[in-house]
Design an enzyme around this catalytic site. Structure first.
Site, PDB file in Angstrom:
ATOM      1  N   HIS A  25      54.354  10.651 154.883  1.00 30.11           N
ATOM      2  CA  HIS A  25      52.901  11.071 155.086  1.00 30.11           C
ATOM      3  C   HIS A  25      52.444  11.248 156.459  1.00 30.11           C
ATOM      4  O   HIS A  25      51.352  11.841 156.731  1.00 30.11           O
ATOM      5  CB  HIS A  25      52.094   9.890 154.444  1.00 30.11           C
ATOM      6  CG  HIS A  25      50.992  10.285 153.470  1.00 30.11           C
ATOM      7  ND1 HIS A  25      50.608  11.411 153.206  1.00 30.11           N
ATOM      8  CD2 HIS A  25      49.858   9.412 153.221  1.00 30.11           C
ATOM      9  CE1 HIS A  25      49.474  11.495 152.448  1.00 30.11           C
ATOM     10  NE2 HIS A  25      48.981  10.330 152.546  1.00 30.11           N
ATOM     11  N   TYR A  70      41.831   6.752 158.621  1.00 26.96           N
ATOM     12  CA  TYR A  70      42.853   6.607 157.710  1.00 26.96           C
ATOM     13  C   TYR A  70      43.134   8.071 157.261  1.00 26.96           C
ATOM     14  O   TYR A  70      42.235   8.768 157.089  1.00 26.96           O
ATOM     15  CB  TYR A  70      42.574   5.640 156.546  1.00 26.96           C
ATOM     16  CG  TYR A  70      43.012   4.199 156.900  1.00 26.96           C
ATOM     17  CD1 TYR A  70      44.407   3.850 156.697  1.00 26.96           C
ATOM     18  CD2 TYR A  70      41.972   3.316 157.135  1.00 26.96           C
ATOM     19  CE1 TYR A  70      44.533   2.591 157.222  1.00 26.96           C
ATOM     20  CE2 TYR A  70      42.082   2.246 157.556  1.00 26.96           C
ATOM     21  CZ  TYR A  70      43.478   1.559 157.615  1.00 26.96           C
ATOM     22  OH  TYR A  70      43.902   0.429 158.114  1.00 26.96           O
ATOM     23  N   ASN A  72      42.713   9.595 154.197  1.00 25.50           N
ATOM     24  CA  ASN A  72      41.603   9.885 153.246  1.00 25.50           C
ATOM     25  C   ASN A  72      40.114  10.101 153.911  1.00 25.50           C
ATOM     26  O   ASN A  72      39.332  10.402 153.351  1.00 25.50           O
ATOM     27  CB  ASN A  72      41.680   9.257 152.162  1.00 25.50           C
ATOM     28  CG  ASN A  72      41.374   7.673 152.304  1.00 25.50           C
ATOM     29  OD1 ASN A  72      41.165   7.332 153.481  1.00 25.50           O
ATOM     30  ND2 ASN A  72      41.250   6.802 151.203  1.00 25.50           N
TER      31      ASN A  72
END
Length: 194
Positions: A25, A70, A72
């Site tokens: 990620h 973060y 998101n």
């Protein structure tokens, strides 16, 4: 370009904690590290919710950014950067992971949906448009039985690592090409099946 500051902002998406470093990620973050190494741009300041470094690529001013939000909430950082530096969105490049591409495969686009990637969803929401350049780096689909969150936070296998190193080199070169020759040149070179 009247009213806009002439500078490229290249943002690599990831999560800031140490345990997320070098995970699938975080490949966007890793691409920024590669750009920093290749173009001798030191990532030495914390501002606009990101670790930043400014320098030159192909004679153009560039700001590299690794968001400290973060994943998101990536849009908060990108929005702040775009607003502060008053850049046109054709001077923004976002690099991030894509589970729909084979590990190491690149896909460069001028615009498009988030495709389920939460960091991109946040950026599109914050900017109010999807019309900005993005470089997606394939991390492969999750194996059967894996939880998606566990998969994207896992590390690349030893077999995948050479392919990923090559992908990071290519992503850095794609940024150079976008800046020197335009996004079509980068798309023509890298949007092919491996």
């Amino acid at each position: 370009m009247e009213g806009f500051y002439k500078m490229y902002i290249i943002v690599g998406l990831g999560n800031p904690e140490r345990e997320h470093q070098a995970t699938r990620h975080n490949i966007g973050w890793d691409a920024i590290t590669r750009l920093s190494d290749d173009f001798n741009i030191t990532l030495n300041s914390r501002k606009h919710k990101a670790i930043c470094g400014s320098g030159m690529i192909e004679g153009e001013k560039v700001l590299l950014a690794q968001p400290l939000t973060y994943m998101n909430l990536s849009g908060l950082c990108v929005r702040e950067l775009v607003d502060y530096y008053k850049i046109s969105l054709d001077q923004l490049i976002v690099i991030y992971d894509d589970i729909n591409l084979e590990p190491g495969q690149l896909r460069i686009r001028k615009k498009g949906s988030a495709g389920g990637q939460k960091g991109m969803k946040s950026i599109i929401e914050q900017l109010g448009t999807d019309e900005f350049a993005r470089i997606r780096i394939g991390i492969g689909d999750k194996p059967p039985g894996w939880d998606l969150a566990d998969y994207v936070l896992s590390r690349f296998t030893s077999e995948e690592q050479p392919v990923i190193r090559e992908a990071l080199k290519n992503a850095a070169d794609a940024c150079r090409l976008i800046i020197s020759s335009g996004i079509d040149a980068a798309m023509n070179k890298y949007n092919k099946k491996m």
